[in-house]
Motif scaffolding. Structure first.
Motif, PDB file in Angstrom:
ATOM      1  N   ASP A 161     -12.817  29.261   0.449  1.00 54.11           N
ATOM      2  CA  ASP A 161     -12.947  30.551   1.115  1.00 54.11           C
ATOM      3  C   ASP A 161     -13.697  31.529   0.219  1.00 54.11           C
ATOM      4  O   ASP A 161     -13.646  31.424  -1.010  1.00 54.11           O
ATOM      5  N   GLY A 187      -9.627  30.443   6.642  1.00 52.93           N
ATOM      6  CA  GLY A 187     -10.374  31.413   7.430  1.00 52.93           C
ATOM      7  C   GLY A 187     -10.362  32.784   6.800  1.00 52.93           C
ATOM      8  O   GLY A 187     -11.365  33.485   6.819  1.00 52.93           O
ATOM      9  N   ARG A 188      -9.212  33.210   6.241  1.00 52.89           N
ATOM     10  CA  ARG A 188      -9.146  34.493   5.549  1.00 52.89           C
ATOM     11  C   ARG A 188      -9.664  34.312   4.130  1.00 52.89           C
ATOM     12  O   ARG A 188      -9.356  33.338   3.463  1.00 52.89           O
ATOM     13  N   THR A 199     -26.174  30.700  12.530  1.00 54.87           N
ATOM     14  CA  THR A 199     -25.684  29.393  12.114  1.00 54.87           C
ATOM     15  C   THR A 199     -26.296  28.323  13.002  1.00 54.87           C
ATOM     16  O   THR A 199     -26.206  28.408  14.237  1.00 54.87           O
ATOM     17  N   LYS A 236     -21.991  38.683  19.585  1.00 56.62           N
ATOM     18  CA  LYS A 236     -21.965  37.263  19.256  1.00 56.62           C
ATOM     19  C   LYS A 236     -22.614  36.485  20.397  1.00 56.62           C
ATOM     20  O   LYS A 236     -22.344  36.741  21.573  1.00 56.62           O
ATOM     21  N   GLU A 280     -24.630  36.127  15.084  1.00 52.97           N
ATOM     22  CA  GLU A 280     -23.670  37.219  14.954  1.00 52.97           C
ATOM     23  C   GLU A 280     -24.383  38.463  14.458  1.00 52.97           C
ATOM     24  O   GLU A 280     -25.080  38.427  13.440  1.00 52.97           O
ATOM     25  N   THR A 333     -11.502  42.189   9.571  1.00 47.49           N
ATOM     26  CA  THR A 333     -11.914  41.681  10.877  1.00 47.49           C
ATOM     27  C   THR A 333     -13.341  42.093  11.187  1.00 47.49           C
ATOM     28  O   THR A 333     -14.150  41.296  11.675  1.00 47.49           O
ATOM     29  N   GLU A 340     -15.946  40.062   9.271  1.00 44.68           N
ATOM     30  CA  GLU A 340     -15.834  38.615   9.408  1.00 44.68           C
ATOM     31  C   GLU A 340     -17.171  37.878   9.376  1.00 44.68           C
ATOM     32  O   GLU A 340     -17.271  36.805   8.762  1.00 44.68           O
ATOM     33  N   THR A 347     -17.786  37.633   5.636  1.00 47.94           N
ATOM     34  CA  THR A 347     -16.774  36.969   4.810  1.00 47.94           C
ATOM     35  C   THR A 347     -16.460  35.558   5.270  1.00 47.94           C
ATOM     36  O   THR A 347     -15.786  34.813   4.558  1.00 47.94           O
ATOM     37  N   ARG A 348     -16.939  35.165   6.448  1.00 44.11           N
ATOM     38  CA  ARG A 348     -16.637  33.822   6.940  1.00 44.11           C
ATOM     39  C   ARG A 348     -17.286  32.769   6.066  1.00 44.11           C
ATOM     40  O   ARG A 348     -18.467  32.842   5.742  1.00 44.11           O
ATOM     41  N   SER A 349     -16.518  31.761   5.709  1.00 43.27           N
ATOM     42  CA  SER A 349     -17.046  30.672   4.900  1.00 43.27           C
ATOM     43  C   SER A 349     -17.822  29.700   5.765  1.00 43.27           C
ATOM     44  O   SER A 349     -17.445  29.425   6.899  1.00 43.27           O
TER      45      SER A 349
END
Length: 813
Positions: free
Chosen positions: A152, A107-108, A666, A719, A702, A92, A95, A98-100
């Protein structure tokens, strides 16, 4: 409290600058720590490469052997600096990294342990972070080499070879506005050794109900958040049969009982309608890994059973009942290795055969009218990938870096759909040891879920909803469930990526990715009822005298959805105040090369097998193999990298300090949806919306950073998104203003505070953590053209908790 965009963005940047400045001040008087080369013994100029075998970099046993560079790596001390209590919490916290950016997947990230596939997330969910020697984070394309689709990112956890711990963790938290209390108790035991590992966890989570009147939304007899109790027990056992073969099994049970209030009943506000529900889940998985000659194989199986029962009181009296049961099961077998020695290195293949099954049945009883559903799907599939090295200077092929091409394809045959086909290609170019480029294209097909197709309808009264046509907030009846007329989705994705670790700045890595997606016949939940949506689906809304009274929210197909975005970010981290240096000590940047521990010019003999869980690789010269030559650094670096750390407190890492900062931005370039032919295309970045949260946010920033020194740690995550607007409606445009949120975490590892543990022995082996989520109590502000906040978008509905404070104490024995 609404935080103005200018102040929020300024605070975001100032917070990041402050974090970067803190460790510099702390380390001002510390002695400079020498940092060894990647090999630990020599530099590139000292090595004679005339021999046939060229060693490229030493690796910890269990790291991935791949030509694609890791985007980030964390050593023990870096992991400890997050202050997490489990792998689930650590993921978490990670994230943003690791977020695609692909816009696909669950998502994971794909989870590997010691470079191997696992039966399911439950096998590692509750392992404590202090049991981890290293974390590696790879881009989506690495998933292809392990038999997964490239949707992912991949996270590999390298476990310590010898670790034992019994712990108890207690948490308590409240929102600063009051109204709710949460508590949690979790005992756990974990043991990792030469023969395998074992962990057993339990848990009890309790939260009280939060009512509308406790957020000044009137005394309506409705709850914003339910009262609930959750009970959990899970365990995992891994057994090493020999140096290359292991078996594992995990089992988890959880039950959640909850109570919600749905508004005034027959007796008015004092007699609200109740909804009682119970959900029970059983989840099990098993896996086996080993070597077949030079090929690595794995077999996994899983089973899950989820049962739900919901009782809902009716305004006219009596109770509705909804029961559902879902069983999912399946298995797969994967084999991967070197097919043949090519002109620029071994050509590698990965092949996976899989089967998944799903059974879903439901029964809805509403006023004596019974509706049932009985759904099933069986899906056999075959997935394969082939990686072909094209250029490699180590093989005297090309002088412009290393280039490899990966091709992948998949065929699925759902029992209730026609066959689905997918294929893709990835080009990876390592220009230098620190710079890599990646390009990929994927085209695939996907079927709607069985519940999207056939779930029984569920009717809910007294749902608060904003009606764009009238500009009023109304109470309506909603219907959810399945739609048997949904179509299969057709998808096309393009990705371009760059990763760079500037050699002149130790500990810094940068990445930038461009993604473009197109999807036809997408399956979606019914969108926000804007005038455009109501015109496209006139049969879904029921009005009486122009007032919205009911809405059918069962899923629909959109004709086409297209979007593109750029996501760029930096990871910057360093160590300071280390008492001694070792291989990789004090390093967050630079990097372990991609592509494994060695490269051979003679024909490949296959991948060397990673050791089973709990076994570490023997150092060179330890007796079983000749000592390796000094390492030659190669491959692009990236992320906050480091060595294995050294002895320290209970929560890992040496006695020195670490600081780390990551920042990702992003930028959405396009986001458009065509609901159906003949209807104007929706531009989600310029006034259209498909969800209750408004349109798409063009900018998302982020931030995550922290410092850890002598047992004391602090982290901040933030964020910021730029908001959106929805054009039209009786009261003009609806504006979703910018929003910035900040979370703080402070923790103390008392094992690194001997003066305190000596005075208070009970603190030995313990850690205290204070968390503050949504520090400034910020909720998104939503206003119509006259500046009025519609009731549906009152802060209490958008974010009922607001600022939330939690205290956790964890003790290990």
């Amino acid at each position: 409290m609404y935080v103005r965009p200018f102040l929020s963005m300024r605070a975001l940047l100032l917070t990041g600058a402050a974090i970067a400045a803190v460790p510099a001040a702390m380390a001002q008087d510390q002695a400079t720590v020498p940092v060894l080369s990647t090999s630990g013994t020599a530099t590139d100029d000292d090595i004679d490469y005339a021999d046939e075998i060229v060693v490229t970099a030493p690796r910890i046993a269990g790291q991935l052997d791949t030509d694609i560079a890791a985007e980030a790596e964390l050593d023990e001390a870096a992991i400890a600096s997050y202050g997490a209590s489990s792998i689930e919490e650590l993921l978490t916290a990670l994230e943003p990294i690791t977020r695609s950016g692909r816009g696909r997947g669950s998502g994971r990230p794909v989870i590997l342990v010691n470079g191997r596939r696992i039966g399911g997330f439950g096998a590692v969910r509750n392992l404590p972070p202090e049991a981890i020697a290293k974390v590696e984070i790879f881009p989506e394309e690495v998933a292809l080499q392990y038999g997964y689709a490239a949707t992912d990112r991949v996270v590999n956890f390298v476990l310590k070879p010898d670790f034992k711990q019994v712990s108890v963790e207690g948490e308590a938290g409240v929102p600063t506005q009051g109204g709710q209390f949460k508590s949690e108790l979790e005992p756990a035991v974990v043991a990792i050794g030469q023969n395998g590992r074992f962990n057993l966890n339990g848990g009890w989570e309790h939260q009280t109900m939060l009512l509308e009147r406790e957020r000044d939304l009137g005394d309506t007899g409705r709850s914003l958040l339910p009262a609930s109790d959750t009970y959990i027990i899970d365990g995992t056992i891994v057994r090493n049969l020999d140096k290359v073969t292991d078996l594992s099994a995990s089992l988890r049970f959880d039950q959640t009982d909850s109570l919600s209030l749905l508004g005034p009943g027959a007796g008015g506000v004092s007699d609200p309608l109740r909804r009682d529900s119970r959900t029970q889940n059983w989840t099990g998985s098993a896996s086996a890994n080993g070597m077949l000659g030079a090929w690595r194989w794995s077999v996994t199986g899983n089973y899950a059973d989820s049962d739900q029962r919901i009782f809902t009181e009716r305004l006219s009296g009596g109770r509705d009942r909804f029961d559902s049961s879902q069983q999912s099961f399946g298995g797969n077998a994967n084999i991967s290795g070197s097919v043949i020695e090519g002109w620029a290195g071994p050509i590698r293949a990965s092949i996976t055969g899989a089967y998944t099954g799903l059974r879903y049945d439901s029964r809805a009883d509403r006023g004596g009218v019974i509706t049932t559903s009985d759904l099933a799907r069986d899906t056999p599939s075959v997935f394969g990938s082939l990686t072909v090295p094209i250029l490699d200077p180590d093989y005297d092929v090309g002088k412009i870096g290393r280039i490899s091409l990966t091709l992948n394809g998949q065929v699925e045959n759902p029992s209730d759909f026609a066959a689905l086909k997918s294929w893709g290609a990835t080009l990876n170019w390592g220009l230098t040891d620190n710079l890599s480029l990646l390009a990929s294209f994927n085209r695939d097909e996907a079927a709607p879920s069985v519940t999207q197709l056939g779930a029984a309808p569920l009717v809910t009264d007294n749902v608060t909803y904003y009606d764009f046509r009238t500009g009023q907030t109304v109470q309506i009846q909603t219907t959810t469930g399945g739609n048997p007329f949904l179509l299969a989705e057709q998808r096309r994705d393009v990705k371009l990526g760059l990763n760079w670790s500037p050699p002149m700045v130790e500990g810094l890595s940068l990445s930038i990715n461009y993604n473009s997606n197109r999807s036809d016949d997408t399956s979606n939940s019914f969108p926000l009822l804007t005038p455009e949506i109501e015109a496209a689906f006139p049969d879904r809304a029921t009005r009486v005298g122009g007032v919205l009274v009911a809405l059918d929210q069962r899923p629909v197909n959109f004709d086409r959805a297209t979007n593109s975005q750029i996501r760029w970010g930096i990871n910057f981290g360093r160590s300071f105040g280390q008492s001694q240096a070792g291989p990789g000590a004090g390093r967050f940047g630079g990097g372990r090369p991609a592509g494994g521990a060695e490269r051979r010019r003679q024909p490949a003999q296959g991948d060397a097998p990673p050791p089973p869980d709990g076994q570490a690789a023997k150092p060179a010269g330890s007796g079983d193999a000749p000592a390796a030559a000094p390492a030659r650094p190669r491959g692009p670096g990236g992320g906050f990298r480091g060595g294995r750390g050294g002895p320290g407190g209970m929560f890992g890492g040496p006695q020195g300090g670490r600081w780390q900062l990551s920042l990702y931005h992003t930028i959405k370039l396009t986001d458009r949806v065509l609901i159906r032919p003949g209807v104007p295309e929706l531009d989600l970045l310029n006034g259209s919306a498909t969800g209750n949260g408004g349109g798409s946010n063009r900018n998302l920033v982020e931030l995550d950073g922290g410092v850890f020194y002598k047992g004391i740690g602090a982290r901040v995550s933030a964020k910021y998104d730029s908001g959106s607007r929805v054009v039209g409606g009786a009261n003009g445009d609806l504006t979703f203003h910018d929003l910035a949120t900040f979370n703080l975490r402070f923790f103390v590892d008392f094992n690194q505070k001997p003066e305190l543990t000596k005075a208070l022995p009970i603190l030995k082996g313990s850690r205290l953590r204070l968390s503050v989520d949504n520090l400034f109590d910020a909720q998104r502000k939503v206003t119509d053209a006259s500046g009025v906040v519609p009731l549906t978008y009152a802060p209490g509905y958008i974010d009922p908790l607001g600022r939330y404070i939690e205290l956790e104490w964890r003790k290990a024995f």
